[in-house]
Design an enzyme around this catalytic site. Structure first.
Site, PDB file in Angstrom:
ATOM      1  N   THR A 168       2.098  -0.630  -3.014  1.00 32.59           N
ATOM      2  CA  THR A 168       0.735  -0.974  -3.442  1.00 32.59           C
ATOM      3  C   THR A 168       0.761  -2.045  -4.527  1.00 32.59           C
ATOM      4  OG1 THR A 168       0.617   0.892  -4.994  1.00 32.59           O
ATOM      5  CG2 THR A 168      -0.228   1.267  -2.775  1.00 32.59           C
ATOM      6  N   ASP A 169       1.780  -2.039  -5.374  1.00 33.84           N
ATOM      7  CA  ASP A 169       1.911  -3.089  -6.385  1.00 33.84           C
ATOM      8  C   ASP A 169       2.143  -4.450  -5.733  1.00 33.84           C
ATOM      9  OD1 ASP A 169       1.544  -1.306  -8.425  1.00 33.84           O
ATOM     10  OD2 ASP A 169       3.577  -1.395  -9.188  1.00 33.84           O
ATOM     11  N   HIS A 170       3.029  -4.497  -4.757  1.00 35.47           N
ATOM     12  CA  HIS A 170       3.322  -5.761  -4.076  1.00 35.47           C
ATOM     13  C   HIS A 170       2.073  -6.304  -3.379  1.00 35.47           C
ATOM     14  CE1 HIS A 170       7.732  -6.397  -4.354  1.00 35.47           C
ATOM     15  NE2 HIS A 170       7.734  -5.102  -4.614  1.00 35.47           N
TER      16      HIS A 170
END
Length: 181
Positions: A168-170
């Site tokens: 989700t960060d990427h």
């Protein structure tokens, strides 16, 4: 570096993964990215245990390539004043710091728009403005849990599992960069 964002100056007040991926993408496209780090450095510098290069592990170098760094203590007036000077000549400000902390440091939108009315302000926050979790920090496992990703694996495999990377960060970091660029 040349690219479609050559001549765009970005003040980067991000750490760990999501924000650095966003600003790395802007730097890869030619933006002049100035990363502001606290005296203790970006947390990602310390997370890679066993690195051959203390304070400069591979993940930190990857997520922060094409950037210049400056160390400022934003808990002190001189540090905040230095960021304000950077903002006056910037095109973009990117932060993944909790909104209340930005307000305390006088680095919130209301303050910065007075210094630079043409500034693009990108606040990457986990839960948006308002709501019960507003101003709460979140890391990838929290978002994978709350979004139902772990539950999807539960239905398929009989146990909740996380995607074994900070997915989700990427994805969110790249989306933020596209919105800015």
């Amino acid at each position: 570096m040349s690219g479609p964002l050559q001549g765009v100056r970005v003040v980067d007040l991000t750490s760990v993964v999501i924000g650095p991926i966003c600003t790395r993408t802007l730097g890869d496209q030619g933006a002049d990215v100035i990363k502001v780090e606290p005296p203790e450095g970006d947390l990602l510098r310390k997370l890679a245990k066993g690195s051959r290069s203390p304070e400069m592990p591979g993940k930190f170098l990857n997520f922060n390539r094409n950037k210049r760094s400056i160390c400022l203590d934003l808990k002190k007036p001189d540090g905040v004043e230095a960021v304000h000077r950077l903002i006056k000549n910037a095109d973009v400000f990117v932060s993944n710091v909790r909104p209340q902390a930005l307000e305390r440091a006088k680095l919130d939108w209301e303050t910065l728009k007075v210094l630079n009315p043409r500034l693009i302000y990108c606040g990457i926050v986990a839960f948006g403005k308002g709501g019960r979790n507003y101003n709460q920090p979140a890391y990838d496992p929290i978002i994978q849990s709350l979004s139902g990703i772990a539950g999807t694996f539960d239905r398929a495999h009989g146990q909740p599992l996380f995607v074994p990377m900070v997915m989700t960060d990427h994805v969110s970091g790249l989306i933020a960069a596209q919105c800015i660029g």
